[in-house]
Design an enzyme around this catalytic site. Structure first.
Site, PDB file in Angstrom:
ATOM      1  N   ARG A 114      -3.549  -9.875   5.623  1.00  0.00           N
ATOM      2  CA  ARG A 114      -4.142  -9.909   4.274  1.00  0.00           C
ATOM      3  C   ARG A 114      -3.067  -9.458   3.295  1.00  0.00           C
ATOM      4  O   ARG A 114      -2.599  -8.319   3.349  1.00  0.00           O
ATOM      5  CB  ARG A 114      -5.364  -8.988   4.211  1.00  0.00           C
ATOM      6  N   LYS A 151       0.813  -1.220   0.000  1.00  0.00           N
ATOM      7  CA  LYS A 151       0.000   0.000   0.000  1.00  0.00           C
ATOM      8  C   LYS A 151       0.845   1.267   0.000  1.00  0.00           C
ATOM      9  O   LYS A 151       2.057   1.239   0.193  1.00  0.00           O
ATOM     10  CB  LYS A 151      -0.958  -0.012   1.198  1.00  0.00           C
TER      11      LYS A 151
END
Length: 292
Positions: free
Chosen positions: A268, A234
């Site tokens: 995740r 991210k």
């Protein structure tokens, strides 16, 4: 030695699927990501074809994924929302193919549409992963309660279209905590018994907000629920390292390590093998007497 022996604080009950299957939370779990979208921030377009998606699922399961999380609507910053009908057109062929080949795999569906959640569970999905915690579809919580499947409640400020336009908090840790506590209460009131919480790294947060949440992730253990950490590739990594998602694996490994040390129960990730190795290394660090 098992690669999954890391203890994560207070003992949590297993995550119970509607069909009786369980996932033990005595050790961290790894959730492998499959984005069947044309425009996701990292792997958009790679797995829109069911054949390619199946090959990636094969890889993630072989590497040790405990859960496969399938999403058909991009939630990257600025992403356009798609209708539940279009979401189902994308996701059902892949979901059906995955379950046909891997009937025992535990499949999570990344959606905030109750219609998509219900149809996918009817096709064999086991978990619903909702980036909005039920705030973008007022029917979602009652739908999940009816389906009796585990529900992942994530925090997001705003919506994917506007969440990264100057997000502001007075106290990001307290506000995210209060939101999750409120949504957990609503879910429990509706009758949902199996819950997971996710602070929503990158969803309506600046880099500073994300790292404050990561530093204080252990606070969320006060809610008594499993914590999911989704930091994989991210912008909270890319902005610090001045890199792109495709070059952010090292940063992802570093942040997953920190998340585990702060009490994360589920990672995740796009890269399952590396996440499993992180779990093994952190376990050895916390328990040096563990036999290798």
């Amino acid at each position: 030695m098992s690669t999954n022996t890391l203890q994560t604080g207070n003992k949590l009950a297993p995550l119970q699927m509607a069909d009786g299957r369980q996932l033990s939370l005595d050790h961290p779990l790894v959730m492998g990501i499959i984005n069947i979208t044309p425009d996701s921030f990292y792997d958009g377009g790679k797995y829109t074809n069911p054949k390619n998606a199946i090959e990636q699922v094969d890889k993630l399961l072989t590497e040790g994924a405990d859960i496969i999380d399938i999403g058909a609507a991009s939630t990257r910053p600025g992403a356009e929302l798609i209708s539940p009908e279009n979401e189902l057109k994308r996701i059902l062929p892949v979901l059906d193919a995955v379950i046909t080949k891997h009937p025992h795999a535990i499949i999570s569906i990344d959606t905030f549409h109750s219609e998509v959640a219900e149809e996918c569970v009817n096709h064999g999905a086991a978990i619903i992963n909702d980036i909005s915690g039920g705030t973008l579809d007022g029917k979602m919580i009652d739908t999940v309660a009816k389906l009796k499947v585990p529900y992942i409640i994530m925090h997001m400020q705003g919506s994917p279209q506007n969440m990264q336009i100057e997000p502001v908090y007075n106290n990001v840790v307290n506000e995210v905590y209060d939101f999750l506590a409120d949504r957990v209460k609503a879910a429990r009131t509706a009758g949902i018994k199996q819950l997971v919480i996710d602070p929503g790294f990158g969803f309506g947060k600046t880099v500073e907000h994300n790292y404050l949440l990561l530093r204080n992730l252990s606070k969320f253990k006060e809610l008594g629920l499993p914590i999911l950490a989704g930091v994989s590739r991210k912008s909270m990594i890319n902005k610090v390292l001045k890199t792109k998602p495709e070059n952010a694996l090292t940063g992802t490994i570093a942040l997953n390590t920190l998340a585990l040390l702060q009490g994360a129960n589920i990672l995740r990730v796009h890269d399952v093998k590396e996440a499993k190795q992180v779990i093994k290394m952190v376990n050895q660090f916390l328990h040096p007497d563990t036999q290798v």
